[in-house]
Design a protein around this motif. Structure first.
Motif, PDB file in Angstrom:
ATOM      1  N   ALA A 166       4.476 -45.267  81.608  1.00 14.66           N
ATOM      2  CA  ALA A 166       3.794 -46.293  81.166  1.00 14.66           C
ATOM      3  C   ALA A 166       2.497 -45.992  80.778  1.00 14.66           C
ATOM      4  O   ALA A 166       1.653 -44.737  81.001  1.00 14.66           O
ATOM      5  CB  ALA A 166       3.614 -47.290  82.251  1.00 14.66           C
ATOM      6  N   SER A 167       1.947 -46.909  79.890  1.00 15.96           N
ATOM      7  CA  SER A 167       0.486 -46.712  79.535  1.00 15.96           C
ATOM      8  C   SER A 167      -0.471 -46.814  80.432  1.00 15.96           C
ATOM      9  O   SER A 167      -0.298 -47.535  81.530  1.00 15.96           O
ATOM     10  CB  SER A 167       0.287 -47.597  78.291  1.00 15.96           C
ATOM     11  N   THR A 168      -1.636 -46.131  80.319  1.00 10.92           N
ATOM     12  CA  THR A 168      -2.636 -46.319  81.402  1.00 10.92           C
ATOM     13  C   THR A 168      -3.055 -47.987  81.240  1.00 10.92           C
ATOM     14  O   THR A 168      -3.434 -48.461  82.468  1.00 10.92           O
ATOM     15  CB  THR A 168      -4.030 -45.425  81.149  1.00 10.92           C
ATOM     16  N   GLY A 175      -0.718 -52.796  87.782  1.00  8.11           N
ATOM     17  CA  GLY A 175      -0.145 -51.843  88.742  1.00  8.11           C
ATOM     18  C   GLY A 175       0.828 -50.955  88.578  1.00  8.11           C
ATOM     19  O   GLY A 175       1.616 -50.867  87.670  1.00  8.11           O
ATOM     20  N   THR A 176       0.853 -49.912  89.704  1.00  9.83           N
ATOM     21  CA  THR A 176       1.856 -48.914  89.361  1.00  9.83           C
ATOM     22  C   THR A 176       2.931 -48.877  90.528  1.00  9.83           C
ATOM     23  O   THR A 176       2.538 -49.142  91.650  1.00  9.83           O
ATOM     24  CB  THR A 176       1.170 -47.526  89.654  1.00  9.83           C
ATOM     25  N   ASN A 231       2.203 -49.363  73.364  1.00  6.61           N
ATOM     26  CA  ASN A 231       1.669 -50.758  73.207  1.00  6.61           C
ATOM     27  C   ASN A 231       1.612 -51.542  74.430  1.00  6.61           C
ATOM     28  O   ASN A 231       1.712 -52.982  74.571  1.00  6.61           O
ATOM     29  CB  ASN A 231       2.238 -51.365  72.119  1.00  6.61           C
ATOM     30  N   HIS A 232       1.781 -51.094  75.752  1.00 10.32           N
ATOM     31  CA  HIS A 232       1.783 -51.763  76.695  1.00 10.32           C
ATOM     32  C   HIS A 232       2.524 -52.621  77.178  1.00 10.32           C
ATOM     33  O   HIS A 232       2.191 -53.624  78.197  1.00 10.32           O
ATOM     34  CB  HIS A 232       0.189 -52.221  77.035  1.00 10.32           C
ATOM     35  N   LEU A 249       0.255 -41.699  77.884  1.00  6.33           N
ATOM     36  CA  LEU A 249       1.462 -41.915  78.882  1.00  6.33           C
ATOM     37  C   LEU A 249       1.106 -41.126  80.263  1.00  6.33           C
ATOM     38  O   LEU A 249       0.698 -40.354  80.434  1.00  6.33           O
ATOM     39  CB  LEU A 249       2.782 -41.373  78.425  1.00  6.33           C
ATOM     40  N   VAL A 250       1.711 -42.088  81.337  1.00  3.38           N
ATOM     41  CA  VAL A 250       1.476 -41.738  82.785  1.00  3.38           C
ATOM     42  C   VAL A 250       3.085 -41.668  82.966  1.00  3.38           C
ATOM     43  O   VAL A 250       3.668 -42.810  83.097  1.00  3.38           O
ATOM     44  CB  VAL A 250       0.728 -42.861  83.408  1.00  3.38           C
TER      45      VAL A 250
END
Length: 301
Positions: A166-168, A175-176, A231-232, A249-250
């Protein structure tokens, strides 16, 4: 059998029209028609059904067209090998691979190849369909599985795994997730179930779908998935070779990933001595070595 007549027959069968074949060959329609009649007489058969909308091959015509098509491919291969200079690399090289790998890994690295061989002409064909290399639909293939066709030289390049990213910015806003169960609260971005994809990627998507995810966005290739993720839009299933080129990217849920997908480079045995193929093969192998070095660098610090 008269090769000139076969050459003209092949052009007519390929174009489906005497006029179009004549334009390609630089001959009049009447001259093309005479050659076709002469070939039919020599074979004592009819090769085309004549219709107002054009020409359709008969069963005998289909058999002959299969033969001339194979001959043409062989001649193209021979011509390509003859054109290969002992000291230079130039001319056209047809390369096929998947849309994602070709767009996201290969294409960004091609300037290095062109800087070394500026007269090379790469025709990059991005398809999920496996092209027939022995029949010269392409010269070189990079595939997400070991090729099964005979008479191919193959080299395993690396292994790829599908992982969650996912994007930062998306993670800041939403949330993660810390477990698969929490994926139901996030939008999943992935290839659609009916899209052609590697089996390992499809298996991971099916596993994720069991989490009763409320919102999804599906697309038929990983390039589309990537565009949505950067693009989130959500948490996406993407190949791990993107991590070096897309620093925004994370990785999400580090324990969740697909089985390994082998990546192979392959080309016909008859192109073993092609200078263009050798140059492309060496370029890809150098790129893979650099890619592997980047991946192992963090663990060595």
């Amino acid at each position: 059998m008269d090769w000139d007549k076969l050459r003209i027959f092949h052009a007519v069968a390929d174009a489906g029209s005497l006029t179009h074949a004549g334009d390609t060959l630089g001959l009049s329609q009447s001259a093309v028609s005479r050659q076709i009649r002469g070939l039919e007489e020599s074979l004592s058969t009819i090769l085309f059904h004549r219709h107002a909308r054009g020409l359709i091959l008969t069963e005998q015509g289909e058999l002959l067209f299969d033969a001339t098509r194979a001959m043409t491919k062989r001649l193209e291969t021979a011509a390509a090998r003859i054109r290969d200079s002992e000291e230079e690399v130039y001319g056209e090289l047809r390369v096929t691979t998947t849309t994602a790998f070709g767009t996201l890994w290969l294409a960004p690295r091609l300037p290095t190849l062109y800087a070394k061989y500026p007269e090379l002409k790469i025709d990059l064909m991005l398809e999920e369909r496996v092209l027939d290399l022995p029949m010269r639909e392409a010269d070189v293939a990079i595939r997400m599985k070991e090729p099964s066709q005979a008479d191919l030289i193959r080299k395993r390049l690396m292994g790829v795994r599908m992982r969650l990213y996912a994007s930062t910015e998306y993670l800041r806003q939403n949330g993660t997730p810390t477990s698969l169960i929490e994926m139901k609260d996030h939008r999943l971005v992935c290839q659609s179930a009916n899209a052609h994809q590697v089996a390992a990627g499809g298996a991971l998507v099916r596993e994720l779908m069991t989490q009763q995810i409320r919102s999804t966005f599906t697309v038929n290739n990983y390039f589309g998935v990537l565009q949505a993720v950067v693009n989130h839009l959500g948490v996406g299933v993407l190949p791990d070779y993107l991590t070096e080129d897309f620093s925004q990217l994370v990785r999400v849920l580090p324990d969740v990933e697909s089985a390994e997908v082998p990546v192979f480079l392959a080309y016909p045995e008859e192109l073993r001595h092609s200078k263009r193929v050798s140059a492309f093969r060496d370029f890809v192998l150098e790129g893979v070595i650099a890619y592997r070095r980047q991946r192992t660098m963090p663990s060595s610090e």
